[in-house]
Scaffold this active site. Structure first.
Site, PDB file in Angstrom:
ATOM      1  N   SER B 312     -35.824 -12.687  11.734  1.00  0.00           N
ATOM      2  CA  SER B 312     -34.909 -11.702  12.314  1.00  0.00           C
ATOM      3  C   SER B 312     -34.383 -12.133  13.684  1.00  0.00           C
ATOM      4  O   SER B 312     -33.870 -13.238  13.834  1.00  0.00           O
ATOM      5  CB  SER B 312     -35.660 -10.368  12.374  1.00  0.00           C
ATOM      6  OG  SER B 312     -34.905  -9.378  12.955  1.00  0.00           O
ATOM      7  N   ASP B 323     -27.906 -24.398  16.761  1.00  0.00           N
ATOM      8  CA  ASP B 323     -26.504 -24.663  16.447  1.00  0.00           C
ATOM      9  C   ASP B 323     -25.750 -25.232  17.651  1.00  0.00           C
ATOM     10  O   ASP B 323     -24.905 -26.114  17.505  1.00  0.00           O
ATOM     11  CB  ASP B 323     -25.815 -23.378  15.990  1.00  0.00           C
ATOM     12  CG  ASP B 323     -26.120 -23.061  14.532  1.00  0.00           C
ATOM     13  OD1 ASP B 323     -26.919 -23.806  13.942  1.00  0.00           O
ATOM     14  OD2 ASP B 323     -25.577 -22.079  13.997  1.00  0.00           O
ATOM     15  N   LYS B 337     -34.298 -14.531   7.257  1.00  0.00           N
ATOM     16  CA  LYS B 337     -33.875 -13.145   7.092  1.00  0.00           C
ATOM     17  C   LYS B 337     -32.480 -12.983   7.669  1.00  0.00           C
ATOM     18  O   LYS B 337     -32.304 -12.785   8.857  1.00  0.00           O
ATOM     19  CB  LYS B 337     -34.852 -12.233   7.817  1.00  0.00           C
ATOM     20  CG  LYS B 337     -34.550 -10.785   7.578  1.00  0.00           C
ATOM     21  CD  LYS B 337     -35.508  -9.899   8.323  1.00  0.00           C
ATOM     22  CE  LYS B 337     -34.797  -8.594   8.591  1.00  0.00           C
ATOM     23  NZ  LYS B 337     -35.246  -7.962   9.782  1.00  0.00           N
TER      24      LYS B 337
END
Lengths: 452, 428
Positions: B312, B323, B337
């Site tokens: 989460s 990223d 998730k």
């Protein structure tokens, strides 16, 4: 219109009005509680213990249902297209919450197989399987010889996860065991027997409490040895134990990667009518491997055995079949391999072998007065012998006990399964269904007084 | 003619009365009359064969409650039903939380509660204070880590259940609780008075410079309301010690609030950069972006420790930094998730209410929808794919007999790997 007629009409109108209100209330009760009758096979037995019910005041289950289902229909990330999935899920949640091996929820596929088996058509390899939660003693008896010396470590160590009954907590994981073998089925031909415990299916390990207990036992032994020689160099015993522990743990981890849950394993053996299935079983300390073809094995309600005994299976209609072939002479009934049974057949079957009267009681754990199991018709007692063993369960076992307790039958064979649950069956509108233990049978007819 | 009309009127009255009788239960229970039920009874054929889902649920509820051979508490059975209902959607994050669980969940996401500010563990003599929060009421009252609470307000709690002890200690804000404690081997117990207050649970902890290195380390336990500020505070402590590398331990962090994750990410990432894109079922999208002007200068490499229980908001934090190449992920794959949940109080809105956690949207990391991290499992619930893939894989030896303590360089082999990575990056 004269005044007498007028008052008569008024009175009639008042009565009719009251009747309308009453009718409305009653139909509501009916609508909320009794719209669907219990699954047809057993409809008549429901009255054995059934009662009407009212919802609790305040926020009742209906309020919860409405709130949560509306919430999901409005907000859930994927549209909820089938509301029945939600209500079925709710029923499944309730049945599973009971954590009762004989109160079991079944998907539509599973329920279809169950219903057919209940009426004497067995899919798969022709066994009746059940869950078994082994006791502490049974777990210890099943330990491999190498682990036996350590079993005491568990019993004397109070810090382990023992539940209130003193059993090791294996996470409620049950073992899958054969409860009955259908005569003439592939399983019967392969020599499988009631009590055989499932180990693997098609090369996949079936999760079971025994092997998890093995790990628990050795892990405790390691801990005990560590604690006994704290801050000393490891003893030879500890080194050996640790190696053993790691071996078992590694083995279990490997098995887990290719494993089946007990429910999935059951389905593989009891569903389908074609193809082969390989299964291994433990019988005591020996391992039995079988390769079985799936088919449909029909089981007759009543069949004559070569030795003259009559094999009885308590499917719907068994009492009338039995009645049609009985004379008044001595008879031997073979009650083995009986797991499924229609509770509705209990009374009519008793009526064939003993006079009308009380045959025990159906009790619950709610502290309420029990129901007496009584027959209204009867027959003259005869010389009756019942052949039983551990595959005699449920309705068959109740039948045997009832007649024995009144002295109308002699039992022959090893102890029965000890499953004396009255299990009723209910179907949901989407084809799924569940079984529910509604009472337990006890011999004797004196009713304990309600405490309240 | 007139008589016929009158008869028709009377008949109409009867129908109205029937409906009144029919809806009486709804009126008594204070809800709107159930039109569904009425419709089904008027349409007799349908009603006999096909009860509405709600009726079917109620029938079976009543049957199990009344006919099962053991007593089943109505509230527990209701909760079990709701758990099953919500589980039927097949999403592990859409779930019903009975009051106790709902409350715990609430405390966890708020990161604060009324209490004395210390973490307790079971002890044969009562409850042991395993950690006393800095500057909290318990600390000011004189309780120290390791003390064992043996009495509350004059009553002994020796041998009592931890939950019961906690219940006794908790109370209204501003009131006082008297505790009897034993410290160390001292035979005479101490009596202390502690004033209950709102305390913030520390979610960033175990802050330290790893021995033998110049690398800072802390654990982030959840991503709740105070986490971003606590993160800043702990970071400041470390930077005062001139660290040249940082390990953020996100292992076992179940996540929490998206807003907090965004706040924390804004320390690392320049303003107006994408954090996640949230896509709802009607197709509309929300874009969550970093805040402006709060970026912190990280003059050293950052490693994030992750494992399968990193989920989460913790996963968002780790994934976004991965990223933008602002941190190196070390450990095992994360939970996966990629769903957003909403939590709603069910039937009434009080501390005693149950809650429903419902998945309301998907989200995507800056890497885009083509790199969905959504967890996939097989029939048996075993992991197939999903989650963040760490830059450097490091798992514990499954055959090791060593008890691992997170943050302890001697036993924590994943942390050893993280240090190795930092050493390479700093050339040390």
């Amino acid at each position: 219109m004269n005044s007498a007629k007028k008052s008569f009409l008024t009175a009639g109108a008042v009565v009719l009005s009251c009747a309308a209100v009453l009718a409305g209330t009653l139909s509501r009760n009916r609508a909320d509680l009794h719209l669907s009758s219990p699954f047809n096979f057993f409809a008549s037995t429901h009255s054995l213990v059934a009662s009407t019910a009212n919802t609790a005041p305040g926020a009742g289950p209906g309020d919860y249902y409405e709130f949560v289902s509306e919430l999901l229909k409005r907000d859930y990330v994927d549209p909820v297209t089938d509301e029945r999935k939600l209500s079925t899920g709710a029923v499944k949640g309730m049945v599973n919450f009971l954590e009762d091996a004989d109160s079991r929820f079944m998907s539509p596929e599973e329920f279809k197989v169950f219903a057919e088996a209940s009426s004497g058509k067995f899919e798969g390899v022709g066994v009746e399987l059940g869950y078994e939660n082994p006791s502490n003693k049974e777990l210890r008896d099943a330990l491999p010889p190498a682990l036996l010396p350590f079993s005491q470590a568990k019993a004397s160590d109070s810090s382990t996860n023992l539940d209130s009954d003193g059993n090791l907590d294996t996470g409620h994981l049950p073992a899958v065991v054969i409860e009955a073998v259908i005569p003439g089925s592939p399983a019967d031909k392969a020599g499988l027997k009631a009590g055989d415990s499932l180990k693997s299916v098609d090369g996949m390990w079936v999760m079971n409490p025994y092997e998890i207990n093995n790990l628990a036992v050795i892990s405790l032994a390691v801990k005990k040895e560590q604690d006994a020689h704290k801050s000393q160099p490891p003893t030879q015993a500890l080194t050996d134990l640790t190696r053993e522990y790691l071996d078992i743990r590694r083995d279990l981890r490997k098995k887990l990667k290719n494993s089946l849950t007990p429910a999935k394993a059951m389905d593989r053996l009891t569903m389908g009518t074609s193809g082969d299935v390989t299964a291994t079983w433990t019988r005591g300390q020996t391992l039995v491997t079988t390769r079985l073809a799936k088919s449909i094995t029909p089981e007759e309600e009543v069949s004559k055995e070569p030795n003259g005994a009559i094999a009885v299976h308590f499917q719907p209609g068994v009492s009338s079949k039995l009645k049609s072939i009985l004379n008044t002479g001595p008879v031997t009934l073979d009650l083995r391999e009986n797991k499924f049974g229609d509770p509705a057949e209990l009374k009519p079957c008793l009526e064939l072998f003993g006079p009308a009267g009380a045959y025990g009681k159906l009790v619950n754990n709610k502290g309420k007065a029990a129901t007496v199991l009584a027959t209204t018709e009867g027959a003259k007692p005869r010389n009756l012998k019942l052949i039983v063993d551990r595959s005699t369960a449920g309705v068959a076992e109740m039948f045997a006990l009832a007649l024995q307790s009144r002295g109308y039958a002699k039992l022959e064979g090893p102890p029965m399964s000890h499953d004396r649950n009255l299990v009723e069956t209910f179907k949901l509108s989407d084809g799924s269904g569940y079984t529910l233990v509604t009472a337990k049978y006890e011999t004797g007819t004196e009713l304990a007084r309600s405490k309240s | 003619m007139k008589q016929t009309l009158r008869a028709a009127k009377f008949l109409g009255l009867l129908v109205v009365l029937f409906i009144c009788g029919f809806s009486w239960r709804d009126v008594r229970e204070g809800r709107l009359p159930s039109a569904n039920t009425l419709a089904s009874i008027l349409n007799g054929a349908l009603a006999e064969n096909m009860p509405s889902p709600e009726q079917e649920f109620l029938q079976n509820f009543n049957r199990i409650q009344k006919d099962y051979y053991k007593t089943v508490p109505v509230d527990k059975l209701t909760y079990a039903a709701m758990e099953g209902l919500m589980a039927s959607l097949g999403d592990p994050h859409t779930m019903f939380m009975p009051p106790q669980l709902a409350n715990d969940f609430n405390v966890e996401t708020n990161g604060s509660l009324i209490g004395i500010g210390c973490r307790l563990a079971p002890d044969p003599l009562g409850a042991k204070a395993v950690s006393v929060f800095d500057d909290g009421p318990a600390y000011h009252g004189g309780i120290r880590s390791g003390d064992v609470i043996t009495g509350v307000n004059g009553a002994s709690v020796v041998g009592a259940d931890l939950d019961d002890i906690v219940k006794k200690i908790r109370g209204e804000e501003g009131t006082t609780v008297k505790l009897k404690i034993i410290r160390g081997q001292k035979s005479s117990p101490l009596l202390v008075a502690v004033r209950r207050a709102r305390v913030e649970t520390p979610t960033v902890s175990e802050t330290k410079v790893l021995p033998g290195t110049h690398f800072g380390y802390f654990q982030v336990a959840t991503v709740s309301e105070p986490t971003a500020r606590q993160f800043d505070e702990e970071l400041e402590k470390l930077e005062k010690q001139h660290i040249n590398g940082l390990v953020i331990d996100m292992r076992d962090n179940p996540g929490g609030l998206l807003d907090t994750a965004k706040e924390m990410l804004s320390r690392f990432v320049p303003g107006d950069k994408s954090v996640v894109t949230v896509r709802y079922r009607d197709g509309h999208e929300d874009f969550v972006t970093t805040d402006n002007g709060v970026q912190h200068n990280f003059a050293y490499p950052v490693v994030i420790l992750v494992n399968e229980d990193t989920a989460s908001a913790a996963e968002i934090f780790s994934g976004v930094l991965q990223d933008y190449k602002l941190a190196t992920l070390v450990g095992t794959h994360t939970y996966g998730k990629a769903l957003v949940q909403n939590v709603i109080r069910v039937v009434g809105d009080s501390d005693q209410s149950a809650s429903a956690k419902v998945t309301i949207a998907h989200y995507y990391l800056p890497r885009g929808p083509s790199h969905d991290i959504q967890r996939k499992v097989d029939d048996e619930g075993q992991f197939i794919s999903g989650g963040l893939k760490p830059d450097v894989e490091a798992d514990f030896d499954p055959d090791s007999m060593v008890d691992v303590t997170y943050g302890d360089l001697k036993t924590d082999t994943q942390l050893q790997k993280a240090v190795e990575v930092l050493k390479q990056k700093t050339g040390g």
